[in-house]
Design an enzyme around this catalytic site. Sequence first.
Site, PDB file in Angstrom:
ATOM      1  N   PRO A   3     -60.224  77.054  62.959  1.00  0.00           N
ATOM      2  CA  PRO A   3     -61.135  76.662  61.778  1.00  0.00           C
ATOM      3  C   PRO A   3     -62.234  77.426  61.579  1.00  0.00           C
ATOM      4  O   PRO A   3     -63.212  77.908  62.370  1.00  0.00           O
ATOM      5  CB  PRO A   3     -61.548  75.170  62.290  1.00  0.00           C
ATOM      6  CG  PRO A   3     -61.380  75.037  63.570  1.00  0.00           C
ATOM      7  CD  PRO A   3     -60.044  76.059  64.058  1.00  0.00           C
ATOM      8  N   ASN A   4     -62.536  77.650  60.359  1.00  0.00           N
ATOM      9  CA  ASN A   4     -63.678  78.508  59.676  1.00  0.00           C
ATOM     10  C   ASN A   4     -63.610  80.046  59.933  1.00  0.00           C
ATOM     11  O   ASN A   4     -64.341  80.540  59.100  1.00  0.00           O
ATOM     12  CB  ASN A   4     -64.927  77.823  60.171  1.00  0.00           C
ATOM     13  CG  ASN A   4     -65.264  76.360  59.812  1.00  0.00           C
ATOM     14  OD1 ASN A   4     -65.052  75.985  58.467  1.00  0.00           O
ATOM     15  ND2 ASN A   4     -65.449  75.356  60.841  1.00  0.00           N
ATOM     16  N   ARG A  20     -70.102  84.635  55.328  1.00  0.00           N
ATOM     17  CA  ARG A  20     -71.395  83.880  55.779  1.00  0.00           C
ATOM     18  C   ARG A  20     -71.619  84.272  57.322  1.00  0.00           C
ATOM     19  O   ARG A  20     -70.746  84.677  58.192  1.00  0.00           O
ATOM     20  CB  ARG A  20     -70.915  82.396  55.565  1.00  0.00           C
ATOM     21  CG  ARG A  20     -71.017  82.015  54.074  1.00  0.00           C
ATOM     22  CD  ARG A  20     -70.704  80.449  53.803  1.00  0.00           C
ATOM     23  NE  ARG A  20     -72.021  79.836  54.728  1.00  0.00           N
ATOM     24  CZ  ARG A  20     -71.708  78.675  55.313  1.00  0.00           C
ATOM     25  NH1 ARG A  20     -70.349  78.016  55.179  1.00  0.00           N
ATOM     26  NH2 ARG A  20     -72.356  77.991  56.093  1.00  0.00           N
ATOM     27  N   TYR A  31     -71.514  86.433  63.372  1.00  0.00           N
ATOM     28  CA  TYR A  31     -70.144  86.900  63.390  1.00  0.00           C
ATOM     29  C   TYR A  31     -69.864  88.331  62.638  1.00  0.00           C
ATOM     30  O   TYR A  31     -68.598  88.519  62.408  1.00  0.00           O
ATOM     31  CB  TYR A  31     -69.313  85.685  62.576  1.00  0.00           C
ATOM     32  CG  TYR A  31     -69.422  84.556  63.250  1.00  0.00           C
ATOM     33  CD1 TYR A  31     -68.937  84.062  64.575  1.00  0.00           C
ATOM     34  CD2 TYR A  31     -70.108  83.301  62.655  1.00  0.00           C
ATOM     35  CE1 TYR A  31     -68.899  82.960  65.175  1.00  0.00           C
ATOM     36  CE2 TYR A  31     -70.106  82.414  63.487  1.00  0.00           C
ATOM     37  CZ  TYR A  31     -69.621  81.921  64.453  1.00  0.00           C
ATOM     38  OH  TYR A  31     -69.816  80.820  65.240  1.00  0.00           O
ATOM     39  N   ASN A  85     -58.012  82.528  69.235  1.00  0.00           N
ATOM     40  CA  ASN A  85     -59.498  82.081  68.934  1.00  0.00           C
ATOM     41  C   ASN A  85     -59.358  80.678  68.058  1.00  0.00           C
ATOM     42  O   ASN A  85     -59.336  80.702  67.198  1.00  0.00           O
ATOM     43  CB  ASN A  85     -60.375  83.156  68.183  1.00  0.00           C
ATOM     44  CG  ASN A  85     -61.863  82.707  67.980  1.00  0.00           C
ATOM     45  OD1 ASN A  85     -62.343  81.513  68.319  1.00  0.00           O
ATOM     46  ND2 ASN A  85     -62.702  83.655  67.462  1.00  0.00           N
ATOM     47  N   ALA A 100     -63.818  76.092  66.440  1.00  0.00           N
ATOM     48  CA  ALA A 100     -64.585  74.787  67.289  1.00  0.00           C
ATOM     49  C   ALA A 100     -63.563  74.016  68.002  1.00  0.00           C
ATOM     50  O   ALA A 100     -64.071  73.137  69.000  1.00  0.00           O
ATOM     51  CB  ALA A 100     -65.390  74.323  66.188  1.00  0.00           C
ATOM     52  N   HIS A 129     -63.683  73.718  72.035  1.00  0.00           N
ATOM     53  CA  HIS A 129     -64.391  72.862  72.745  1.00  0.00           C
ATOM     54  C   HIS A 129     -64.026  71.476  72.693  1.00  0.00           C
ATOM     55  O   HIS A 129     -64.645  70.352  73.327  1.00  0.00           O
ATOM     56  CB  HIS A 129     -65.803  72.821  72.158  1.00  0.00           C
ATOM     57  CG  HIS A 129     -66.079  74.585  71.794  1.00  0.00           C
ATOM     58  ND1 HIS A 129     -66.365  75.189  72.789  1.00  0.00           N
ATOM     59  CD2 HIS A 129     -66.578  75.115  70.778  1.00  0.00           C
ATOM     60  CE1 HIS A 129     -66.608  76.450  72.265  1.00  0.00           C
ATOM     61  NE2 HIS A 129     -66.749  76.389  71.083  1.00  0.00           N
ATOM     62  N   GLU A 158     -57.620  84.026  75.661  1.00  0.00           N
ATOM     63  CA  GLU A 158     -58.428  82.952  74.698  1.00  0.00           C
ATOM     64  C   GLU A 158     -59.828  84.220  74.264  1.00  0.00           C
ATOM     65  O   GLU A 158     -60.202  84.987  75.162  1.00  0.00           O
ATOM     66  CB  GLU A 158     -59.150  82.011  75.482  1.00  0.00           C
ATOM     67  CG  GLU A 158     -60.507  81.361  74.640  1.00  0.00           C
ATOM     68  CD  GLU A 158     -61.044  80.244  75.646  1.00  0.00           C
ATOM     69  OE1 GLU A 158     -60.534  80.005  76.890  1.00  0.00           O
ATOM     70  OE2 GLU A 158     -61.853  79.934  75.120  1.00  0.00           O
ATOM     71  N   HIS A 160     -63.147  85.079  71.922  1.00  0.00           N
ATOM     72  CA  HIS A 160     -64.255  84.421  71.088  1.00  0.00           C
ATOM     73  C   HIS A 160     -65.085  85.540  70.513  1.00  0.00           C
ATOM     74  O   HIS A 160     -65.494  86.383  71.344  1.00  0.00           O
ATOM     75  CB  HIS A 160     -65.425  83.495  71.695  1.00  0.00           C
ATOM     76  CG  HIS A 160     -64.582  82.291  72.073  1.00  0.00           C
ATOM     77  ND1 HIS A 160     -64.255  81.361  71.086  1.00  0.00           N
ATOM     78  CD2 HIS A 160     -64.031  81.891  73.023  1.00  0.00           C
ATOM     79  CE1 HIS A 160     -63.335  80.251  71.794  1.00  0.00           C
ATOM     80  NE2 HIS A 160     -63.375  80.580  73.102  1.00  0.00           N
ATOM     81  N   ARG A 202     -74.930  80.127  73.696  1.00  0.00           N
ATOM     82  CA  ARG A 202     -75.111  79.315  72.713  1.00  0.00           C
ATOM     83  C   ARG A 202     -75.271  77.684  72.972  1.00  0.00           C
ATOM     84  O   ARG A 202     -75.737  77.592  74.149  1.00  0.00           O
ATOM     85  CB  ARG A 202     -74.136  79.395  71.545  1.00  0.00           C
ATOM     86  CG  ARG A 202     -73.792  80.954  71.096  1.00  0.00           C
ATOM     87  CD  ARG A 202     -72.691  81.197  70.061  1.00  0.00           C
ATOM     88  NE  ARG A 202     -73.122  80.537  68.683  1.00  0.00           N
ATOM     89  CZ  ARG A 202     -72.145  80.264  67.731  1.00  0.00           C
ATOM     90  NH1 ARG A 202     -71.119  80.936  68.077  1.00  0.00           N
ATOM     91  NH2 ARG A 202     -72.564  79.496  66.693  1.00  0.00           N
TER      92      ARG A 202
END
Length: 137
Positions: free
Chosen positions: A9-10, A17, A22, A71, A74, A77, A95, A97, A104
Amino acid sequence: MKLIIINGPNLNLLGKREPEIYGSQTFEDYLEKLQQKFKNVSIEYYQSNVEGEIINKLHEKGFDYDGIILNAGAYTHTSVGIGDAIKGISTPVVEVHISNTFGREAFRHQSYISPNAKGVILGFGMQSYDLAVESFM
Ligand code: CA2
């Protein structure tokens, strides 16, 4: 060698953005460079904002590909379902990121992917994906 990158997601917003976290590159632009760099590797790409679609893609690709670079965004988690899907397939999952999730918020320190992954690469920006491809070579 046949690999697939699955982004959650995202991550379709990359380059549009939050460049301070990122980066400023779209994933499509980055992917072209990655494919040029690893010419002998077939690198497919899939992105979805929908948990069940990510699970379906893991089931679809998880028996005849050499590797999956995931990846889960969210969902990393929160998603017991994605964790279980990785347990249920035979293709190894690395995995990835972009950010260092351990630097964070505390909720990003938990991963339902890591216990079932072959390995974890995080915090190297987009280069995390390069390192994940190399891990399969
Ligand atoms: O660092 C990573 O790769 C993450 O998987 C990115 C996820 C975050 O929830 C994870 O904790 C760590 C978020 C992806 C959101 O991507 C955006 C990109 C540009 C603009 C807005 C969001």
